[in-house]
Design a protein around this motif. Structure first.
Motif, short mmCIF file in Angstrom:
data_model
loop_
_atom_site.label_atom_id
_atom_site.label_comp_id
_atom_site.label_asym_id
_atom_site.label_seq_id
_atom_site.Cartn_x
_atom_site.Cartn_y
_atom_site.Cartn_z
N ARG A 186 0.85 -1.19 0.00
CA ARG A 186 0.00 0.00 0.00
C ARG A 186 0.88 1.24 0.00
O ARG A 186 2.04 1.17 0.38
CB ARG A 186 -0.89 0.02 1.25
CG ARG A 186 -2.01 -0.99 1.22
CD ARG A 186 -2.72 -0.98 2.55
NE ARG A 186 -4.05 -1.55 2.45
CZ ARG A 186 -4.80 -1.82 3.50
NH1 ARG A 186 -4.36 -1.58 4.71
NH2 ARG A 186 -6.00 -2.33 3.35
N THR A 187 0.29 2.36 -0.37
CA THR A 187 1.03 3.62 -0.30
C THR A 187 1.05 4.09 1.15
O THR A 187 0.38 3.53 2.01
CB THR A 187 0.36 4.70 -1.16
OG1 THR A 187 -0.91 5.03 -0.59
CG2 THR A 187 0.18 4.23 -2.60
N MET A 188 1.80 5.17 1.41
CA MET A 188 1.85 5.72 2.77
C MET A 188 0.47 6.11 3.27
O MET A 188 0.19 6.04 4.46
CB MET A 188 2.76 6.95 2.80
CG MET A 188 4.21 6.60 3.06
SD MET A 188 5.22 8.07 3.23
CE MET A 188 4.80 8.57 4.88
N LYS A 189 -0.39 6.53 2.36
CA LYS A 189 -1.74 6.95 2.73
C LYS A 189 -2.69 5.76 2.86
O LYS A 189 -3.88 5.94 3.11
CB LYS A 189 -2.28 7.93 1.70
CG LYS A 189 -1.51 9.23 1.64
CD LYS A 189 -2.09 10.15 0.59
CE LYS A 189 -1.31 11.46 0.54
NZ LYS A 189 -1.83 12.35 -0.52
N GLY A 190 -2.18 4.55 2.67
CA GLY A 190 -3.02 3.37 2.79
C GLY A 190 -3.79 3.03 1.52
O GLY A 190 -4.67 2.18 1.54
N GLU A 191 -3.45 3.67 0.41
CA GLU A 191 -4.15 3.41 -0.85
C GLU A 191 -3.64 2.13 -1.49
O GLU A 191 -2.48 1.76 -1.34
CB GLU A 191 -3.94 4.59 -1.81
CG GLU A 191 -4.52 5.89 -1.30
CD GLU A 191 -4.07 7.08 -2.14
OE1 GLU A 191 -3.07 6.96 -2.87
OE2 GLU A 191 -4.73 8.13 -2.04
N GLU A 192 -4.53 1.47 -2.20
CA GLU A 192 -4.17 0.26 -2.93
C GLU A 192 -4.21 0.56 -4.42
O GLU A 192 -5.26 0.89 -4.96
CB GLU A 192 -5.13 -0.88 -2.58
CG GLU A 192 -5.02 -1.30 -1.13
CD GLU A 192 -5.91 -2.47 -0.77
OE1 GLU A 192 -6.39 -3.16 -1.69
OE2 GLU A 192 -6.15 -2.69 0.43
N ARG A 193 -3.06 0.46 -5.05
CA ARG A 193 -2.96 0.76 -6.48
C ARG A 193 -2.65 -0.50 -7.26
O ARG A 193 -3.02 -1.58 -6.86
CB ARG A 193 -1.93 1.86 -6.70
CG ARG A 193 -2.35 3.17 -6.02
CD ARG A 193 -1.47 4.30 -6.39
NE ARG A 193 -1.90 5.53 -5.73
CZ ARG A 193 -1.13 6.57 -5.52
NH1 ARG A 193 0.12 6.54 -5.92
NH2 ARG A 193 -1.60 7.64 -4.93
N ALA A 194 -1.98 -0.35 -8.42
CA ALA A 194 -1.77 -1.49 -9.33
C ALA A 194 -1.02 -2.64 -8.67
O ALA A 194 -1.39 -3.80 -8.84
CB ALA A 194 -1.03 -1.02 -10.57
N SER A 195 0.04 -2.34 -7.91
CA SER A 195 0.81 -3.42 -7.30
C SER A 195 0.01 -4.14 -6.22
O SER A 195 0.14 -5.36 -6.02
CB SER A 195 2.13 -2.89 -6.72
OG SER A 195 1.90 -1.87 -5.79
#
Length: 196
Positions: A74-83
């Protein structure tokens, strides 16, 4: 009051950690008491034939694994993207292959922010040259994912992560979905150690 490890709240036994990449997949294992996760193996990804997934299933069977944790970047903001979507798809495919093999081994996603970055740093600090990192970094990252999961289980006295279910169509032989590598995966600008 926290439940004891013998209460069945989470399984005791050998567990696997999986670090999913577009080129390689790292595997780690822990001892039956869930004390220490260690690097185990790096497997080449084959998104067309899914031979890497079958290798994990084979090791899970041979080791009598009781649980598998797949890292969810996840990103630092807790988002879930392509990976993160790629890791989720991979975990579902792994659950499908385990089901097809007749194995009742739970698969869970566990937050693994910056596990690969941390693995590279640890290898560098251990004196390994950067050109040799590629051979082992994925399994070191997998060990970090697994160590985080087993530490959290002990600290909380309960199971952790997000349980993954096999897609319904995978119950039929030969119908397991294929996994395509995610395109445009973003660099991890996140911090490791936060749970799902």
């Amino acid at each position: 009051m926290a439940a004891s490890t013998n209460s069945g709240v989470y399984p005791r036994g050998i567990k696997l950690g999986v670090d999913v990449g577009t080129v390689r997949v790292g595997l780690a294992i822990c001892d039956p008491d869930g004390i220490l996760a260690t690097p185990f193996k790096t497997v080449s990804r084959n998104a067309k034939k899914n031979t890497d997934v079958r290798v994990i299933v084979k090791h899970a069977l041979e080791l009598s694994a009781v649980q598998i944790f797949v890292g969810l970047p996840r990103t630092m903001k807790g988002e879930e993207r392509a990976s993160a979507q790629m890791a989720t798809d991979y975990a579902e495919l792994l659950a499908s292959e385990l089901l097809l093999a007749g194995l009742d081994i739970p698969v869970a996603l566990i937050d693994e922010r910056l596990s690969t970055v941390t693995a590279h740093r640890n290898l560098h600090e251990a004196g390994m040259s950067s050109k040799n990192h590629r051979k082992v970094v994925d399994q070191v990252a997998a060990a970090g994912i697994l160590q985080q999961a087993i530490d959290m289980q002990k600290a909380r006295g309960t199971d952790v992560g997000r349980r993954v279910q096999a897609p319904a169509q995978s119950a039929k032989p030969g119908s397991a979905p294929t996994l395509q590598a995610a395109s445009g995966s973003e660099p991890d600008s996140s911090t490791r150690g936060l749970q799902l």
